[in-house]
Design an enzyme around this catalytic site. Structure first.
Site, PDB file in Angstrom:
ATOM      1  N   ARG A   1      -0.582  14.751  12.691  1.00 11.38           N
ATOM      2  CA  ARG A   1       0.223  14.431  11.502  1.00 11.38           C
ATOM      3  C   ARG A   1       0.618  15.750  10.833  1.00 11.38           C
ATOM      4  NH1 ARG A   1      -0.966   8.843   9.949  1.00 11.38           N
ATOM      5  NH2 ARG A   1       0.455   8.906   8.200  1.00 11.38           N
ATOM      6  N   PRO A   2       1.617  16.469  11.387  1.00 11.41           N
ATOM      7  CA  PRO A   2       1.994  17.743  10.782  1.00 11.41           C
ATOM      8  C   PRO A   2       2.569  17.544   9.375  1.00 11.41           C
ATOM      9  CG  PRO A   2       3.568  17.113  12.491  1.00 11.41           C
ATOM     10  CD  PRO A   2       2.455  16.117  12.537  1.00 11.41           C
ATOM     11  N   ILE A   3       2.506  18.613   8.551  1.00 10.39           N
ATOM     12  CA  ILE A   3       3.075  18.512   7.201  1.00 10.39           C
ATOM     13  C   ILE A   3       4.098  19.624   6.962  1.00 10.39           C
ATOM     14  CG2 ILE A   3       1.156  17.265   6.125  1.00 10.39           C
ATOM     15  CD1 ILE A   3       0.240  20.047   5.023  1.00 10.39           C
ATOM     16  N   ASP A   4       4.630  20.169   8.088  1.00 11.52           N
ATOM     17  CA  ASP A   4       5.583  21.275   7.968  1.00 11.52           C
ATOM     18  C   ASP A   4       6.787  20.903   7.093  1.00 11.52           C
ATOM     19  OD1 ASP A   4       5.946  19.482  10.174  1.00 11.52           O
ATOM     20  OD2 ASP A   4       7.604  20.728  10.882  1.00 11.52           O
ATOM     21  N   LEU A   5       7.257  19.673   7.190  1.00 11.94           N
ATOM     22  CA  LEU A   5       8.435  19.288   6.412  1.00 11.94           C
ATOM     23  C   LEU A   5       8.110  19.184   4.920  1.00 11.94           C
ATOM     24  CD1 LEU A   5       9.852  16.549   8.828  1.00 11.94           C
ATOM     25  CD2 LEU A   5      10.546  18.935   8.633  1.00 11.94           C
TER      26      LEU A   5
ATOM     27  N   LYS B   1       0.838  -1.211   0.000  1.00 12.17           N
ATOM     28  CA  LYS B   1       0.000   0.000   0.000  1.00 12.17           C
ATOM     29  C   LYS B   1       0.869   1.255   0.000  1.00 12.17           C
ATOM     30  CE  LYS B   1      -1.664   1.458   4.142  1.00 12.17           C
ATOM     31  NZ  LYS B   1      -1.252   2.820   4.504  1.00 12.17           N
ATOM     32  N   ASN B   2       1.884   1.269   0.875  1.00 15.04           N
ATOM     33  CA  ASN B   2       2.660   2.497   1.039  1.00 15.04           C
ATOM     34  C   ASN B   2       3.631   2.766  -0.109  1.00 15.04           C
ATOM     35  OD1 ASN B   2       1.217   2.934   3.314  1.00 15.04           O
ATOM     36  ND2 ASN B   2       2.836   2.383   4.769  1.00 15.04           N
TER      37      ASN B   2
ATOM     38  N   CYS C   1      -4.845  12.315  13.053  1.00 21.14           N
ATOM     39  CA  CYS C   1      -5.499  11.049  12.747  1.00 21.14           C
ATOM     40  C   CYS C   1      -5.399  10.139  13.947  1.00 21.14           C
ATOM     41  CB  CYS C   1      -4.873  10.401  11.527  1.00 21.14           C
ATOM     42  SG  CYS C   1      -3.290   9.661  11.847  1.00 21.14           S
TER      43      CYS C   1
ATOM     44  N   ASP D   1       5.087   0.419  11.969  1.00 18.95           N
ATOM     45  CA  ASP D   1       3.885  -0.280  11.482  1.00 18.95           C
ATOM     46  C   ASP D   1       3.837  -1.736  11.943  1.00 18.95           C
ATOM     47  OD1 ASP D   1       3.246   2.062  10.226  1.00 18.95           O
ATOM     48  OD2 ASP D   1       3.868   1.415   8.235  1.00 18.95           O
TER      49      ASP D   1
ATOM     50  N   ILE E   1       7.957   6.932  16.831  1.00 18.96           N
ATOM     51  CA  ILE E   1       7.549   7.643  15.603  1.00 18.96           C
ATOM     52  C   ILE E   1       6.224   8.388  15.778  1.00 18.96           C
ATOM     53  CG2 ILE E   1       7.125   7.427  13.110  1.00 18.96           C
ATOM     54  CD1 ILE E   1       9.950   6.575  13.808  1.00 18.96           C
TER      55      ILE E   1
ATOM     56  N   ARG F   1      -5.624  10.409   4.810  1.00 20.19           N
ATOM     57  CA  ARG F   1      -4.800  11.560   5.164  1.00 20.19           C
ATOM     58  C   ARG F   1      -3.506  11.601   4.367  1.00 20.19           C
ATOM     59  NH1 ARG F   1      -7.962  10.826   9.643  1.00 20.19           N
ATOM     60  NH2 ARG F   1      -9.027  12.756  10.138  1.00 20.19           N
TER      61      ARG F   1
ATOM     62  N   ARG G   1      -8.121  -0.890   4.994  1.00 17.86           N
ATOM     63  CA  ARG G   1      -7.290   0.136   4.338  1.00 17.86           C
ATOM     64  C   ARG G   1      -5.950  -0.429   3.903  1.00 17.86           C
ATOM     65  NH1 ARG G   1      -5.800   4.052   8.123  1.00 17.86           N
ATOM     66  NH2 ARG G   1      -4.461   4.612   6.389  1.00 17.86           N
TER      67      ARG G   1
HETATM   68  N1  EPU Z   1       6.420  14.546  10.720  1.00 17.61           N
HETATM   69  C1  EPU Z   1       6.527  15.872  11.057  1.00 17.61           C
HETATM   70  N2  EPU Z   1       6.380  16.789  10.051  1.00 17.61           N
HETATM   71  C2  EPU Z   1       6.134  16.429   8.762  1.00 17.61           C
HETATM   72  C3  EPU Z   1       6.040  15.060   8.442  1.00 17.61           C
HETATM   73  C4  EPU Z   1       6.188  14.132   9.458  1.00 17.61           C
HETATM   74  O1  EPU Z   1       6.744  16.230  12.210  1.00 17.61           O
HETATM   75  O2  EPU Z   1       6.003  17.312   7.917  1.00 17.61           O
HETATM   76  C5  EPU Z   1       6.586  13.521  11.797  1.00 17.61           C
HETATM   77  C6  EPU Z   1       5.311  12.676  11.995  1.00 17.61           C
HETATM   78  O3  EPU Z   1       4.398  13.319  12.835  1.00 17.61           O
HETATM   79  C7  EPU Z   1       5.882  11.416  12.585  1.00 17.61           C
HETATM   80  C8  EPU Z   1       7.243  11.280  11.901  1.00 17.61           C
HETATM   81  O4  EPU Z   1       7.538  12.568  11.370  1.00 17.61           O
HETATM   82  O5  EPU Z   1       6.071  11.598  13.961  1.00 17.61           O
HETATM   83  C9  EPU Z   1       7.312  10.278  10.784  1.00 17.61           C
HETATM   84  O6  EPU Z   1       6.287  10.514   9.865  1.00 17.61           O
HETATM   85  P1  EPU Z   1       6.436  10.200   8.326  1.00 17.61           P
HETATM   86  O7  EPU Z   1       6.245  11.461   7.554  1.00 17.61           O
HETATM   87  O8  EPU Z   1       7.677   9.413   8.075  1.00 17.61           O
HETATM   88  O9  EPU Z   1       5.175   9.246   8.081  1.00 17.61           O
HETATM   89  P2  EPU Z   1       4.134   9.330   6.927  1.00 17.61           P
HETATM   90  O10 EPU Z   1       4.805   9.588   5.633  1.00 17.61           O
HETATM   91  O11 EPU Z   1       2.991  10.192   7.314  1.00 17.61           O
HETATM   92  C10 EPU Z   1       4.353   6.799   6.314  1.00 17.61           C
HETATM   93  C11 EPU Z   1       3.434   5.625   6.209  1.00 17.61           C
HETATM   94  C12 EPU Z   1       2.982   5.208   7.594  1.00 17.61           C
HETATM   95  C13 EPU Z   1       4.215   4.849   8.411  1.00 17.61           C
HETATM   96  C14 EPU Z   1       5.184   6.039   8.449  1.00 17.61           C
HETATM   97  C15 EPU Z   1       6.482   5.738   9.174  1.00 17.61           C
HETATM   98  C16 EPU Z   1       2.389   5.946   4.055  1.00 17.61           C
HETATM   99  C17 EPU Z   1       1.172   6.255   3.288  1.00 17.61           C
HETATM  100  N3  EPU Z   1       2.296   5.995   5.386  1.00 17.61           N
HETATM  101  O12 EPU Z   1       3.594   7.832   6.922  1.00 17.61           O
HETATM  102  O13 EPU Z   1       2.184   4.056   7.420  1.00 17.61           O
HETATM  103  O14 EPU Z   1       3.838   4.504   9.722  1.00 17.61           O
HETATM  104  O15 EPU Z   1       5.500   6.440   7.103  1.00 17.61           O
HETATM  105  O16 EPU Z   1       7.103   4.646   8.607  1.00 17.61           O
HETATM  106  O17 EPU Z   1       3.430   5.655   3.481  1.00 17.61           O
HETATM  107  C18 EPU Z   1       0.507   2.512   7.962  1.00 17.61           C
HETATM  108  O18 EPU Z   1       0.710   1.986   6.859  1.00 17.61           O
HETATM  109  O19 EPU Z   1      -0.187   1.981   8.857  1.00 17.61           O
HETATM  110  C19 EPU Z   1       1.116   3.812   8.237  1.00 17.61           C
HETATM  111  C20 EPU Z   1       0.679   4.613   9.199  1.00 17.61           C
END
Ligand code: EPU
Length: 417
Positions: free
Chosen positions: A121-125, A22-23, A116, A305, A327, A92, A397
């Site tokens: 789930r911030p998106i600042d990065l 999925k990811n 969520c 995960d 995480i 999301r 999902r």
């Molecule tokens: N984070 C920030 N700012 C950002 C982005 C992330 O602070 O702009 C923080 C998050 O809050 C978290 C950490 O960074 O604490 C890691 O988040 P990351 O961005 O790596 O996760 P993601 O891209 O939102 C993906 C997977 C998740 C998986 C994580 C970590 C997808 C669609 N989702 O999420 O998968 O847990 O990487 O490996 O690829 C799942 O499949 O059940 C799932 C949640």
């Protein structure tokens, strides 16, 4: 409302092919937006999150067809640059479309993905990566409006190796003129898979799998064909189920190297693990013992995960196992449900201590998130009696026909609508 009824106590045996990740599939589907041509994606699991991605692609003006696990996307006539709010809310991770839409059209609009079930789930990065490439981003009360008359390659340094931010940066960088370097990039196998797909489209990108990714952007893209990698977390879930229920199962269709931190924990607990090019085999006959602390970390560390499913697998391991979730802030929602089944687990902040009990017993439990839900299924397979698992919309999902897959291994599991 659908539920699983699971009668535990019978061991699992046989062979299972793991479906596509999925990811990987989600960012790859988003990446098809970049090319004004036809992309053919194989091994795309027919999950609800994939359906949400397809709905976004269709909304954007792409022609999408689905045949089995092959999805064909013709993005030639893409004519919109927004993601509807209901699809942002449904999935999301649809924020991953931001870099691709911006790269293709120079504009992108969407509401915030918000928090969520795993916590904020911030998106600042994501946003600062896109700004580094010249995007102007307005963060209004209702959502984001991004514009970039032309994206220009630049240096992006992520303060943490976020998977989604790395993917968004890669997608936008492919469309930007000049060279982009992404430092402290996520190293997950799904990032490598995205790079492989982008290369089939004609993108010049290298370094995925290491901490530095280099993109030479602005090359014209064309259609391409790609096979999504096997889902390492689905594989880990089945391994956890074997650890919980006992048995002997061989998984194919997944790269055993992607599972090594999980298989080494299961081996330490007393399972027999054998792996080769395209298979992982796990046998559990005797009792399990506790293992050294399990600390989740970005790849190649222990995957967040897999934390819940492996915790379920170790609920009956002799002694105490410590989990540290680094995480996500709210990823122990399965603990109360496992406790209902007789597990002994104490949570303090990001630490969970699991003290092995002789046996779990059946209960009525609720899946609050995807992996936590899968953990309840694994636990129920090893428990005495018939467990009922609610909240299957979360499990659906990320797992295609989980009950069918487990039945093929001899499990007593039914989905009741
Ligand atoms: N984070 C920030 N700012 C950002 C982005 C992330 O602070 O702009 C923080 C998050 O809050 C978290 C950490 O960074 O604490 C890691 O988040 P990351 O961005 O790596 O996760 P993601 O891209 O939102 C993906 C997977 C998740 C998986 C994580 C970590 C997808 C669609 N989702 O999420 O998968 O847990 O990487 O490996 O690829 C799942 O499949 O059940 C799932 C949640």
């Amino acid at each position: 409302m659908s539920v699983f009824t699971i009668t535990g106590g019978s061991s699992l045996s046989g062979r299972l092919t793991i479906h596509g990740a999925k990811n990987s599939a989600l960012p790859i589907l988003a990446a098809t937006v970049l090319c004004p041509g036809v992309s053919v994606i194989h091994n795309c699991p027919p999950l609800s999150d994939v359906a949400a991605s397809i709905a976004i692609l269709e909304h954007l003006g792409c022609a999408v067809t689905q045949s089995g696990s092959t999805v064909t996307v013709d993005a030639t006539h893409l004519d919109r640059n927004d993601v509807p709010d209901e699809l942002m809310r449904e999935m999301r991770s649809s924020v991953i479309f931001l870099g691709a839409i911006l790269g293709r059209t120079g504009r992108a609009e969407m509401c915030y993905p918000g928090g969520c079930e795993l916590g904020p789930r911030p998106i600042d990065l994501h946003l600062s990566a896109l700004r580094s490439l010249g995007a102007g981003i307005l963060e209004g009360p209702d959502g984001l409006a991004c514009t970039a008359s032309s994206l220009v390659g630049g240096d992006i340094t992520l303060s943490i190796p976020s998977v989604g931010a790395t993917e968004n940066a890669m997608l936008a960088a492919v469309a930007a003129q000049g060279v982009t370097t992404i430092t402290n990039a996520a190293r997950e196998p799904e990032i490598v898979d995205l790079q492989d797909f982008l290369r089939t489209l004609g993108a010049h990108i290298s370094g995925a799998g290491s901490s530095v990714i280099t993109v030479e952007g602005g090359h014209p893209l064309h259609g391409g064909e790609h096979i999504v990698i096997g889902d390492r977390i689905v594989a880990c879930t089945h391994l956890a189920a074997v650890a919980a229920a006992g048995g002997d199962v061989e998984l194919t269709g997944v790269d055993y190297r992607h599972l090594s931190t999980v298989t080494s924990v299961l081996a330490e607990a007393g399972c027999h693990v054998k792996s080769g090019n395209d298979f992982v085999r796990l046998r559990r006959s005797g009792p399990l013992t506790c293992v050294r602390p399990i600390r989740t970390a970005p790849y190649p560390g222990f995957p967040t995960d897999a934390q819940a499913p492996i915790m379920a697998g170790l609920c009956t391991a002799r002694g105490a196992t410590v989990f540290v979730e680094t995480i996500f802030s709210s990823r122990y929602r399965h603990v109360d449900e496992l406790t209902r089944m007789g597990a002994q687990i104490r949570v303090e902040g990001q630490v969970a201590i699991v003290t092995g009990v002789e046996r779990l017993h059946a209960a009525r439990v609720v899946a609050h998130d995807l992996r936590g839900g899968a953990a309840l299924v694994a636990a129920a397979l090893g428990a005495e009696g018939t467990t009922v698992v609610e909240g299957l919309q979360h499990i659906d999902r990320g797992y295609y026909d989980l009950d069918g897959a487990l039945r093929s291994l001899g499990a007593y599991i039914e989905r009741i609508d």
